[in-house]
Motif scaffolding. Structure first.
Motif, PDB file in Angstrom:
ATOM      1  N   ALA A  44       0.835  -1.213   0.000  1.00  0.00           N
ATOM      2  CA  ALA A  44       0.000   0.000   0.000  1.00  0.00           C
ATOM      3  C   ALA A  44       0.866   1.258   0.000  1.00  0.00           C
ATOM      4  N   MET A  45       1.903   1.229   0.836  1.00  0.00           N
ATOM      5  CA  MET A  45       2.803   2.393   0.922  1.00  0.00           C
ATOM      6  C   MET A  45       3.543   2.579  -0.407  1.00  0.00           C
ATOM      7  N   ALA A  46       4.009   1.454  -0.970  1.00  0.00           N
ATOM      8  CA  ALA A  46       4.753   1.527  -2.235  1.00  0.00           C
ATOM      9  C   ALA A  46       3.859   2.121  -3.317  1.00  0.00           C
ATOM     10  N   ARG A  47       2.592   1.700  -3.333  1.00  0.00           N
ATOM     11  CA  ARG A  47       1.655   2.236  -4.331  1.00  0.00           C
ATOM     12  C   ARG A  47       1.498   3.750  -4.141  1.00  0.00           C
ATOM     13  N   GLN A  48       1.382   4.166  -2.876  1.00  0.00           N
ATOM     14  CA  GLN A  48       1.189   5.587  -2.583  1.00  0.00           C
ATOM     15  C   GLN A  48       2.398   6.406  -3.057  1.00  0.00           C
ATOM     16  N   VAL A  49       3.594   5.880  -2.780  1.00  0.00           N
ATOM     17  CA  VAL A  49       4.799   6.602  -3.202  1.00  0.00           C
ATOM     18  C   VAL A  49       4.868   6.671  -4.731  1.00  0.00           C
ATOM     19  N   LYS A  50       4.530   5.556  -5.383  1.00  0.00           N
ATOM     20  CA  LYS A  50       4.555   5.542  -6.853  1.00  0.00           C
ATOM     21  C   LYS A  50       3.565   6.569  -7.406  1.00  0.00           C
ATOM     22  N   ASP A  51       2.379   6.630  -6.787  1.00  0.00           N
ATOM     23  CA  ASP A  51       1.373   7.602  -7.231  1.00  0.00           C
ATOM     24  C   ASP A  51       1.890   9.029  -7.093  1.00  0.00           C
ATOM     25  N   VAL A  52       2.563   9.275  -5.949  1.00  0.00           N
ATOM     26  CA  VAL A  52       3.107  10.618  -5.703  1.00  0.00           C
ATOM     27  C   VAL A  52       4.109  10.986  -6.798  1.00  0.00           C
ATOM     28  N   LEU A  53       4.965  10.036  -7.148  1.00  0.00           N
ATOM     29  CA  LEU A  53       6.001  10.325  -8.150  1.00  0.00           C
ATOM     30  C   LEU A  53       5.374  10.574  -9.526  1.00  0.00           C
ATOM     31  N   GLN A  54       4.369   9.750  -9.859  1.00  0.00           N
ATOM     32  CA  GLN A  54       3.735   9.918 -11.170  1.00  0.00           C
ATOM     33  C   GLN A  54       2.979  11.248 -11.239  1.00  0.00           C
ATOM     34  N   GLU A  55       2.365  11.608 -10.123  1.00  0.00           N
ATOM     35  CA  GLU A  55       1.650  12.887 -10.053  1.00  0.00           C
ATOM     36  C   GLU A  55       2.633  14.045 -10.244  1.00  0.00           C
ATOM     37  N   ARG A  56       3.797  13.864  -9.647  1.00  0.00           N
ATOM     38  CA  ARG A  56       4.848  14.873  -9.741  1.00  0.00           C
ATOM     39  C   ARG A  56       5.239  15.099 -11.211  1.00  0.00           C
ATOM     40  N   VAL A  57       5.383  13.990 -11.941  1.00  0.00           N
ATOM     41  CA  VAL A  57       5.767  14.086 -13.353  1.00  0.00           C
ATOM     42  C   VAL A  57       4.620  14.705 -14.160  1.00  0.00           C
ATOM     43  N   ARG A  58       3.390  14.313 -13.816  1.00  0.00           N
ATOM     44  CA  ARG A  58       2.227  14.893 -14.508  1.00  0.00           C
ATOM     45  C   ARG A  58       2.195  16.415 -14.340  1.00  0.00           C
ATOM     46  N   GLN A  59       2.644  16.856 -13.173  1.00  0.00           N
ATOM     47  CA  GLN A  59       2.649  18.308 -12.907  1.00  0.00           C
ATOM     48  C   GLN A  59       3.847  19.017 -13.557  1.00  0.00           C
ATOM     49  N   GLY A  60       4.655  18.251 -14.270  1.00  0.00           N
ATOM     50  CA  GLY A  60       5.768  18.869 -14.996  1.00  0.00           C
ATOM     51  C   GLY A  60       7.119  18.708 -14.336  1.00  0.00           C
ATOM     52  N   GLY A  61       7.174  18.042 -13.187  1.00  0.00           N
ATOM     53  CA  GLY A  61       8.456  17.848 -12.503  1.00  0.00           C
ATOM     54  C   GLY A  61       9.282  16.746 -13.159  1.00  0.00           C
ATOM     55  N   THR A  62      10.546  16.712 -12.834  1.00  0.00           N
ATOM     56  CA  THR A  62      11.424  15.665 -13.347  1.00  0.00           C
ATOM     57  C   THR A  62      11.834  14.776 -12.180  1.00  0.00           C
ATOM     58  N   VAL A  63      11.751  13.477 -12.397  1.00  0.00           N
ATOM     59  CA  VAL A  63      12.078  12.543 -11.316  1.00  0.00           C
ATOM     60  C   VAL A  63      13.135  11.552 -11.805  1.00  0.00           C
ATOM     61  N   ILE A  64      14.175  11.381 -10.999  1.00  0.00           N
ATOM     62  CA  ILE A  64      15.157  10.327 -11.277  1.00  0.00           C
ATOM     63  C   ILE A  64      15.114   9.375 -10.095  1.00  0.00           C
ATOM     64  N   LEU A  65      14.963   8.086 -10.366  1.00  0.00           N
ATOM     65  CA  LEU A  65      14.992   7.152  -9.249  1.00  0.00           C
ATOM     66  C   LEU A  65      15.879   5.960  -9.571  1.00  0.00           C
ATOM     67  N   THR A  66      16.480   5.432  -8.521  1.00  0.00           N
ATOM     68  CA  THR A  66      17.208   4.177  -8.675  1.00  0.00           C
ATOM     69  C   THR A  66      16.352   3.109  -8.013  1.00  0.00           C
ATOM     70  N   THR A  67      16.334   1.946  -8.563  1.00  0.00           N
ATOM     71  CA  THR A  67      15.552   0.872  -7.959  1.00  0.00           C
ATOM     72  C   THR A  67      16.120  -0.490  -8.332  1.00  0.00           C
TER      73      THR A  67
END
Lengths: 246, 512
Positions: A169-192
């Motif tokens: 559930a937490m992982a989904r929430q974090v993923k949603d936050v990151l995708q929302e961030r990109v939708r708003q025009g932000g740039t995200v770099i992640l290592t996984t």
């Protein structure tokens, strides 16, 4: 449009051993870029250099056109860095933590308070705002650190293994936050290490090993690179990094 | 070597952990050299005493010898209990590997018996060290039976460990997990300080202006003018330490019995308490109205550091101990200043300057060097100098809050001395704070209890600069121009020790 991050011939050596070697990498503005690689590939070292925590041995780093080595304060002002171990203070509560981080990034007190409230509500931490971080679960700590990374509305958000140790559930929430961030025009770099996350979320993926970029592109481009034998990202990743992972 | 899960096996594990912890300490070479020098001095004294004892024998056991022995043991035991109480609370809350051990099939009572025996040994080791240096030569040269001091000391350690465990468990029952943590730490500090305060009582109760007042009451007993009425068996400890078999057996038996009784009787309860203690800090705090955010990096950092400082009761109480130690001096000062003693006011001003330096040194050591998220600070666009300045002020503010009242009190008697004391205290506090910034050694806040109050390299420079400023304060308060000399020397010493931001960064990259 200016690229979010441009690394040119970036090198970092520790005691004569190269952690990052002649790395050329470009992250476009407004994309979610996943940096993959086996343990010790140089992912974290690269991000730490971009965040200004490590000085490169040679090479250049440009963040939205700002030379991060010549003007680190300007580059840091538009960047956020969230390592795998959340940078928190056990005896502060999330509101106090966000107040401190906002102060460090020079966010006006009134704006920061409103933003903190918004972020804590968005991340489901509002009810815990008066609790000290020492009693938080790993996921709650990760989310608090993420709120800290977002408090100054960075143009470039870098996260090192943001999903490590989180429940579904937490992982989904974090993923949603990151995708929302990109939708708003932000740039995200992640290592996984979770290839499925990169496969599903990333606009482009870079695979590094021994501090060098082995392959880069979107999923289709990478599949084409791997030929018929690479049916999935996992196949391609193993194919490219095989000598190190065996 | 030992059967897995047995008491010796667990003891070996404890020993290994203690040794690894010692290996982590970077100052070990310096400490080792100091220990060797200290042991050499002790052995030399021991040989001297041994030769004297061989010629003359030990003095006869009379009430005065018994009283002195019992008093020494009482002081020693209080210090031991103070340490074991703090360590029992640490075992309960910091836990280390306790979760792993409790999750194993080894009985909790066995695990705790070994852990508390380890605590007993660690609080005894200092006294054993002293006894070893002094007693071994006497035992070899004159009286082998004096070796009985070593088992007596170990027995007292076991008894103090049992007392620490018992006190922690009782506090836990009465007050609950959160308050126990705070109270155990404060009590531990107070027990340690009370030994010193009690030792100063005669000085406070008698007239210090006359030599008789200070020492006369002791002299009366020492010369036999007054007779000591001691309770029966008061000589038990002395006789045990001198190797008399029955008293020795009684002391060892009672202490060991108490230790086993407490660890076996309370072991399971302590294990349960330890389980409750986990996450006790997570107990709900009411979410009140959140105030306005601090504006800017300086204000935000200052506020964060003050919050963290006041929330760390253990560290804070350690620092406040220094104020406790100054209390007897303050009483004497206040009583005599009111009677118009000519040099006491300047002396008080100098003491305030010295105390401000010591307090500031401890506070800034915490605010500057205890940083849980150094990466966060480096990754931010704020200049390191702004953060450091905020951390310095976070150390200075509580210091000034603590010394302001005595300074005002001095100012009431003599405005000039009050003003000089204020300047001296501020300069001393500022200089100590800056030295801590220039020679900072960042580490996690949780490790600080182990690391002590201040970096060992800094002790001498801080005392030197603080002493010079205190000297200047004294002379200035006495309206002597000579004050300029120590003041200039303090300034020169501070400037000589100064480090640039670049040098600080270099040092942080290559810690000693």
């Amino acid at each position: 449009m200016t690229d979010a991050l441009v690394l040119s011939r970036l090198n970092k050596t520790f005691g004569g051993k190269a952690a990052v070697a002649d790395l050329d990498l470009t992250v476009r503005s407004g994309e979610l870029y996943a940096l993959l690689g086996p343990n010790g590939a140089g992912k974290t070292t690269t991000l730490r250099m971009v965040a200004g925590l490590l000085a490169p041995t040679s090479g250049s780093i440009s963040v939205f056109g700002i030379d991060a080595l010549r003007d680190p304060a300007a580059a840091k002002a538009i960047t956020a860095w969230a390592p795998d171990e959340p940078m928190l203070y056990d005896r502060l509560n999330p509101m106090e933590y966000l107040e401190f981080v906002a102060g460090l990034w020079g966010v006006d007190g009134k704006t920061a308070r409103a933003k903190a409230e918004e972020l804590l509500k968005w991340l489901g931490l509002w009810e815990e705002r008066a609790q000290r971080c020492e009693g938080f679960s790993r996921g709650m700590k990760q989310k608090t650190a993420l709120a800290g990374a977002l408090i100054h509305d960075p143009k470039l958000l870098m996260l090192d293994e943001p999903l490590t140790g989180l429940d579904a559930a937490m992982a989904r929430q974090v993923k949603d936050v990151l995708q929302e961030r990109v939708r708003q025009g932000g740039t995200v770099i992640l290592t996984t290490h979770i290839l499925e996350v990169a496969e599903r979320m990333a606009d482009r993926i870079g695979i590094i090993q021994g501090g060098r970029l082995l392959a880069e592109g979107n999923l289709e481009e990478l599949r084409a690179l791997g030929g018929r034998s690479a049916a999935s990202l996992e196949d391609l990743f193993l194919q490219l990094t095989e000598p190190a992972t065996v | 070597m030992f059967r897995a899960g047995s008491i010796p096996w667990l003891a070996l594990h404890e020993l290994r952990m203690v040794l690894r912890e010692m290996q982590r300490d970077k100052a070990r070479v310096f400490q080792l050299v100091m220990l060797v020098v200290f042991m050499g001095a002790l052995l030399a004294c021991g040989v001297g005493l041994g030769l004297v004892v061989r010629e003359t024998g030990l003095p006869p056991i009379d009430p005065r010898v018994i009283a002195v022995t019992d008093l020494v043991v009482l002081v020693m035991f209080s210090i031991m209990v103070s340490s074991t109480l703090a360590r029992a609370a640490q075992v309960l809350y910091l836990r280390d590997d306790l979760d792993l051990l409790f999750s194993s099939p080894i009985p909790a009572r066995k695990i705790l018996a070994v852990r508390f025996a380890g605590i007993a040994f660690s609080v005894t080791i200092f006294w054993l060290f002293i006894a070893f240096g002094l007693v071994i030569p006497i035992a070899v040269l004159a009286m082998p039976q004096l070796l009985a001091i070593l088992p007596v000391l170990l027995s007292l350690g076991l008894l103090s460990s049992a007392a620490g465990l018992l006190l922690t468990t009782v506090l836990f029952r009465l007050l609950g997990p959160r308050r126990t943590r705070v109270l155990a730490q404060v009590l531990s500090a107070l027990i340690g300080a009370s030994v010193f305060l009690v030792s100063q009582l005669p000085r406070l109760l008698n007239n210090v202006d006359t030599d008789y007042g200070r020492w006369g009451w002791i002299r009366d007993y020492a010369t036999g003018e007054k007779h000591l009425d001691l309770p029966p068996q008061a000589d038990l400890l002395l006789r045990a330490a001198l190797g008399e078999p029955i008293p020795l057996l009684i002391v060892v038996g009672v202490c060991l019995g108490a230790f086993l009784l407490v660890t076996q009787g309370l072991g399971r309860r302590f294990a349960r308490d330890a389980a409750i203690a986990v996450g006790s800090d997570a107990s709900k705090r009411k979410a009140g109205k959140t105030g306005a955010f601090a504006a800017g990096a300086f204000a935000a950092t200052l506020r964060k550091e003050l919050r963290l400082l006041f929330r760390d009761i253990a560290l804070f109480s350690q620092v406040l101990l220094r104020v406790f130690y100054m209390l007897p001096l303050a009483f004497v000062f206040v009583r005599n200043a009111s009677s118009g003693h000519s040099l006491l006011l300047p002396g008080g001003a100098a003491a305030l300057a010295l105390m401000a330096g010591q307090l500031s040194s401890s506070f800034t050591w915490i605010t500057v060097s205890a940083e849980d998220s150094p990466d966060l600070l480096v990754a931010s666009p704020t200049a390191m100098s702004v953060i450091t300045r905020a951390k310095l002020w976070a150390g200075l503010l509580p210091t000034l809050a603590l010394v302001i009242l005595p300074i005002v009190a001095v100012g009431i008697w003599s405005p000039w001395t009050g003003a000089v004391a204020a300047v001296g205290a501020f300069c001393s506090a500022w200089a100590s704070g800056m030295l801590n910034i220039w020679y900072q050694r960042p580490g996690r806040r949780a490790d600080f209890r182990r690391r002590g109050n201040v970096h060992w390299l800094l002790v001498i420079p801080i005392l030197l600069v603080g002493g010079l400023i205190a000297g200047a304060t004294f002379l200035a308060a006495a309206q002597m121009l000579w004050a300029i000399v120590p003041a200039v020397l303090a300034a020169v010493a501070t400037l000589a020790l100064r480090r640039t931001d670049k040098q600080i960064l270099e040092r942080l990259r290559t810690p000693d």
